[in-house]
Enzyme design. Sequence first.
Site, PDB file in Angstrom:
ATOM      1  CB  CYS A 147       8.742   4.953  24.492  1.00 26.06           C
ATOM      2  SG  CYS A 147       8.652   5.935  25.975  1.00 26.06           S
ATOM      3  CB  THR A 166      10.011  -9.299 -13.111  1.00 25.10           C
ATOM      4  OG1 THR A 166      10.903  -8.973 -14.167  1.00 25.10           O
ATOM      5  CG2 THR A 166       9.435 -10.695 -13.312  1.00 25.10           C
ATOM      6  CG  ASN A 173      -3.090   3.402  10.273  1.00 26.10           C
ATOM      7  OD1 ASN A 173      -3.591   4.322   9.616  1.00 26.10           O
ATOM      8  ND2 ASN A 173      -1.936   3.523  10.885  1.00 26.10           N
ATOM      9  CB  ALA A 178      -0.948   0.003   1.198  1.00 16.76           C
ATOM     10  CB  THR A 179       4.262   2.034   1.294  1.00 23.56           C
ATOM     11  OG1 THR A 179       3.966   1.727   2.652  1.00 23.56           O
ATOM     12  CG2 THR A 179       5.228   3.212   1.228  1.00 23.56           C
TER      13      THR A 179
HETATM   14  C1  LIG Z   1      -0.239  -0.844   6.610  1.00 21.39           C
HETATM   15  C2  LIG Z   1      -0.826   0.347   5.965  1.00 21.39           C
HETATM   16  C3  LIG Z   1      -0.211   0.949   4.870  1.00 21.39           C
HETATM   17  C4  LIG Z   1       1.111   0.465   4.319  1.00 21.39           C
HETATM   18  O1  LIG Z   1       0.973  -0.751   3.670  1.00 21.39           O
HETATM   19  P1  LIG Z   1       2.250  -1.588   3.208  1.00 21.39           P
HETATM   20  O2  LIG Z   1       1.671  -2.672   2.366  1.00 21.39           O
HETATM   21  O3  LIG Z   1       2.894  -2.084   4.462  1.00 21.39           O
HETATM   22  O4  LIG Z   1       3.133  -0.690   2.438  1.00 21.39           O
HETATM   23  C5  LIG Z   1      -0.824   2.040   4.303  1.00 21.39           C
HETATM   24  N1  LIG Z   1      -1.975   2.514   4.782  1.00 21.39           N
HETATM   25  C6  LIG Z   1      -2.600   1.964   5.825  1.00 21.39           C
HETATM   26  C7  LIG Z   1      -3.891   2.535   6.299  1.00 21.39           C
HETATM   27  C8  LIG Z   1      -2.056   0.857   6.457  1.00 21.39           C
HETATM   28  O5  LIG Z   1      -2.660   0.336   7.505  1.00 21.39           O
END
Ligand SMILES: *Cc1c(COP(=O)(O)O)cnc(C)c1O
Length: 385
Positions: free
Chosen positions: A323, A237, A151, A71-72
């Site tokens: 922390c 790929t 999240n 998702a990043t």
């Molecule tokens: C975990 C998360 C991401 C990042 O996803 P990755 O697949 O780890 O890059 C982005 N947005 C939200 C809301 C997430 O919970």
Amino acid sequence: MIYMDYQATTPCDPRVLKEMLPYFCEIYGNPHSSTHAMGEEAATAIEKARKQVANIIGTVDTKEIIFTSGATEANNLAIQGIAKFYKERGNRIITSEIEHPCVKETCRALAREGFDVVFVPVSDNGIIDLDFLSKSLTDKTILASIMTVNNEIGTIQPIDEIGKLCREHGVIFHTDAAQAIGKIPVNTENVDLMSISGHKIYGPKGIGALYIKGKSRLRLAPLFHGGKQERGMRSGTLPTPLCVGLGIACEIAQKEMKEEFERLLKFKNYFLKKIFDNLPKVYLNGDKEKRIPGCINLSFDGVEGEGIMLGMNDICVSSGSACSSQTLEPSYVLQAISIREDLAHSSLRIGFGRFTTMEEVDYVASKIIEVVNRLRSMSPIWEGQ
Ligand SMILES: *Cc1c(COP(=O)(O)O)cnc(C)c1O
């Protein structure tokens, strides 16, 4: 160990791993090599996975799905890709104050390049201020990016309403649905772009997808250049085993979503009742109704979240305090919902998921009650309350 950190990541479902395994050492052909059967077979598996991904978000056109590393990358591709391709149209980008860092920091980077980025605030319940959003949509606005489910606090945004507002103003709408897929019904009717992550839905880490609405005829500037795979938008790929894993993870999540939602809702209600019945001055962060059941964020007045975690080292949870985030500031999401600073430091995120049992829920609630009571009894601040 009891795992209650399902928002950070989820274990790979053994059913997912099983589907992936043949694509490591047996069917290892390059899916982009159409000159031989081994490549064709890998390509067929990937197209099946693409269909499974498309299905869970309610679309039939597999051309709308682009595989990414997670998702990043999907969020970066959507936001940078649109901003850079459509910069002649305008320079305003709208996002919210509670986005995942991969959206927030991407927007910040664009702001440093001269884009006019608006961070829409949320109300104290963690839901986007629609009025503010609406007033921010100018004719210079290219893109709005608002997450479907948060999240940290699990709140659900009114994605359809936001999407419709954007469409009325001719603004492209992207949503980060990493925490929503497989948990609540998601569709793309009012969305132009949507990001998905494999490891949040019991699939493998290192894979995700970006939905790009075909009807919107969007163009994106690619993040990197190469062999023009994924319709030129994402060269490289494709990792066949990971794509297959994401596909089957979507299929399972879709099939089991309704039942799983009810199960987690029961856990949530039981857990909260037990905590509230036994501990005074505990607060649930985020809206009471518009939330997913598997993400519970609580603040325990008078104790540090870190302290609670230290007292229960057989349980994996996460805290919004200083922390754990390696900075002095408490979580920016908790700051955005305007809770007292000490309450932000006293927060704990408890995540339930597919492999959570009622016994675990009960045990963790008891343990938290025990630890919080002990910490409070030793605290000079708590004395007299
Ligand atoms: C975990 C998360 C991401 C990042 O996803 P990755 O697949 O780890 O890059 C982005 N947005 C939200 C809301 C997430 O919970």
